[in-house]
Design a protein around this motif. Sequence first.
Motif, PDB file in Angstrom:
ATOM      1  N   PRO A 109       0.830  -1.215   0.000  1.00 10.23           N
ATOM      2  CA  PRO A 109       0.000   0.000   0.000  1.00 10.23           C
ATOM      3  C   PRO A 109       0.863   1.263   0.000  1.00 10.23           C
ATOM      4  N   GLU A 110       0.316   2.301  -0.608  1.00 11.07           N
ATOM      5  CA  GLU A 110       0.992   3.599  -0.625  1.00 11.07           C
ATOM      6  C   GLU A 110       0.442   4.452   0.507  1.00 11.07           C
ATOM      7  N   GLN A 111       1.310   5.274   1.099  1.00 12.76           N
ATOM      8  CA  GLN A 111       0.917   6.107   2.233  1.00 12.76           C
ATOM      9  C   GLN A 111       0.699   7.539   1.779  1.00 12.76           C
ATOM     10  N   PHE A 112      -0.412   8.114   2.221  1.00  9.26           N
ATOM     11  CA  PHE A 112      -0.732   9.499   1.906  1.00  9.26           C
ATOM     12  C   PHE A 112      -1.219  10.195   3.164  1.00  9.26           C
ATOM     13  N   LEU A 113      -0.854  11.464   3.279  1.00  8.57           N
ATOM     14  CA  LEU A 113      -1.280  12.286   4.406  1.00  8.57           C
ATOM     15  C   LEU A 113      -2.734  12.677   4.218  1.00  8.57           C
ATOM     16  N   ILE A 114      -3.529  12.493   5.278  1.00  4.25           N
ATOM     17  CA  ILE A 114      -4.926  12.938   5.250  1.00  4.25           C
ATOM     18  C   ILE A 114      -4.952  14.382   5.731  1.00  4.25           C
ATOM     19  N   ASP A 115      -5.451  15.267   4.903  1.00  3.81           N
ATOM     20  CA  ASP A 115      -5.518  16.689   5.228  1.00  3.81           C
ATOM     21  C   ASP A 115      -6.369  16.895   6.479  1.00  3.81           C
ATOM     22  N   SER A 116      -6.017  17.897   7.272  1.00  2.00           N
ATOM     23  CA  SER A 116      -6.747  18.145   8.525  1.00  2.00           C
ATOM     24  C   SER A 116      -8.208  18.532   8.278  1.00  2.00           C
ATOM     25  N   SER A 117      -8.498  19.084   7.104  1.00  2.00           N
ATOM     26  CA  SER A 117      -9.881  19.456   6.793  1.00  2.00           C
ATOM     27  C   SER A 117     -10.541  18.485   5.811  1.00  2.00           C
ATOM     28  N   ALA A 118     -10.010  17.258   5.730  1.00  2.00           N
ATOM     29  CA  ALA A 118     -10.545  16.275   4.782  1.00  2.00           C
ATOM     30  C   ALA A 118     -11.970  15.878   5.149  1.00  2.00           C
ATOM     31  N   ALA A 119     -12.799  15.754   4.120  1.00  2.02           N
ATOM     32  CA  ALA A 119     -14.178  15.283   4.299  1.00  2.02           C
ATOM     33  C   ALA A 119     -14.157  13.757   4.198  1.00  2.02           C
ATOM     34  N   ILE A 120     -14.619  13.101   5.254  1.00  4.72           N
ATOM     35  CA  ILE A 120     -14.628  11.640   5.289  1.00  4.72           C
ATOM     36  C   ILE A 120     -16.080  11.193   5.436  1.00  4.72           C
ATOM     37  N   ILE A 121     -16.562  10.445   4.448  1.00  2.00           N
ATOM     38  CA  ILE A 121     -17.964  10.018   4.420  1.00  2.00           C
ATOM     39  C   ILE A 121     -18.009   8.492   4.401  1.00  2.00           C
ATOM     40  N   MET A 122     -18.708   7.935   5.372  1.00  2.00           N
ATOM     41  CA  MET A 122     -18.860   6.484   5.483  1.00  2.00           C
ATOM     42  C   MET A 122     -20.301   6.096   5.163  1.00  2.00           C
ATOM     43  N   GLN A 123     -20.455   4.918   4.530  1.00  3.18           N
ATOM     44  CA  GLN A 123     -21.786   4.434   4.161  1.00  3.18           C
ATOM     45  C   GLN A 123     -22.261   3.303   5.069  1.00  3.18           C
ATOM     46  N   THR A 124     -21.347   2.484   5.564  1.00  3.05           N
ATOM     47  CA  THR A 124     -21.733   1.290   6.319  1.00  3.05           C
ATOM     48  C   THR A 124     -21.124   1.265   7.716  1.00  3.05           C
ATOM     49  N   LEU A 125     -20.880   2.417   8.303  1.00  2.00           N
ATOM     50  CA  LEU A 125     -20.259   2.461   9.619  1.00  2.00           C
ATOM     51  C   LEU A 125     -21.259   2.109  10.718  1.00  2.00           C
ATOM     52  N   ASN A 126     -22.409   2.742  10.709  1.00  2.13           N
ATOM     53  CA  ASN A 126     -23.419   2.540  11.750  1.00  2.13           C
ATOM     54  C   ASN A 126     -24.771   2.201  11.120  1.00  2.13           C
ATOM     55  N   ARG A 127     -25.652   1.683  11.970  1.00  2.00           N
ATOM     56  CA  ARG A 127     -27.022   1.353  11.540  1.00  2.00           C
ATOM     57  C   ARG A 127     -28.013   2.148  12.374  1.00  2.00           C
ATOM     58  N   ASP A 128     -29.185   2.382  11.785  1.00  2.00           N
ATOM     59  CA  ASP A 128     -30.244   3.058  12.536  1.00  2.00           C
ATOM     60  C   ASP A 128     -31.024   2.022  13.356  1.00  2.00           C
ATOM     61  N   ALA A 129     -32.105   2.453  14.006  1.00  2.00           N
ATOM     62  CA  ALA A 129     -32.888   1.575  14.892  1.00  2.00           C
ATOM     63  C   ALA A 129     -33.514   0.407  14.142  1.00  2.00           C
TER      64      ALA A 129
END
Length: 180
Positions: free
Chosen positions: A110-130
């Motif tokens: 894998p290649e390593q890249f710095l994540i910018d401090s203001s990076a927008a991170i969007i997850m689709q399957t992290l949590n579930r609703d009720a």
Amino acid sequence: MRKSFSKFGFNILIVIPLLFLGCKKDTKHVHVSKSEPKSTVQVPDISGLRFGYLKNVTVRGEGYFASIVFIENRIKRNGQRRESVTIFADSLEVLEFPNEYFISVKGKEPEQFLIDSSAAIIMQTLNRDASGNYKFNENVDRIKLCKLFASSGAKRFSHIPFKFTLKHNNIISIEEKYIP
């Protein structure tokens, strides 16, 4: 006493000449090369949209770094449709499509890249609703993403494709792609 001295003297008479025989007065020529200036390795500037697998997120110093294996899509040549797995043995994964394209993940680190401090991170399957459905388009920060990859449940995320937006080798956005 004379016998012990004679053994000692005899041993000294043998050892001292052997020591001098081992020492040679030959001079050795040592080749000293001038140190050449170290060349700096130029890293190509990666900017734009890329797709890949997020393998890990780590903290070094004050920076958050993402380890990414980028997905490459290639077109198959005629006559190689069925044999692409054996022909492209340099890949870890090959996903074939019915048309002339396939996606491969090259068998490299894998290649390593710095994540910018203001990076927008969007997850689709992290949590579930009720009701048990995923909470789509959930915003997370770098700290939460790093904690997620440090947990035992992170292994499933390393097999989900992500869309990365890079600007001058820094990640400015990460978006998990939902695959039902």
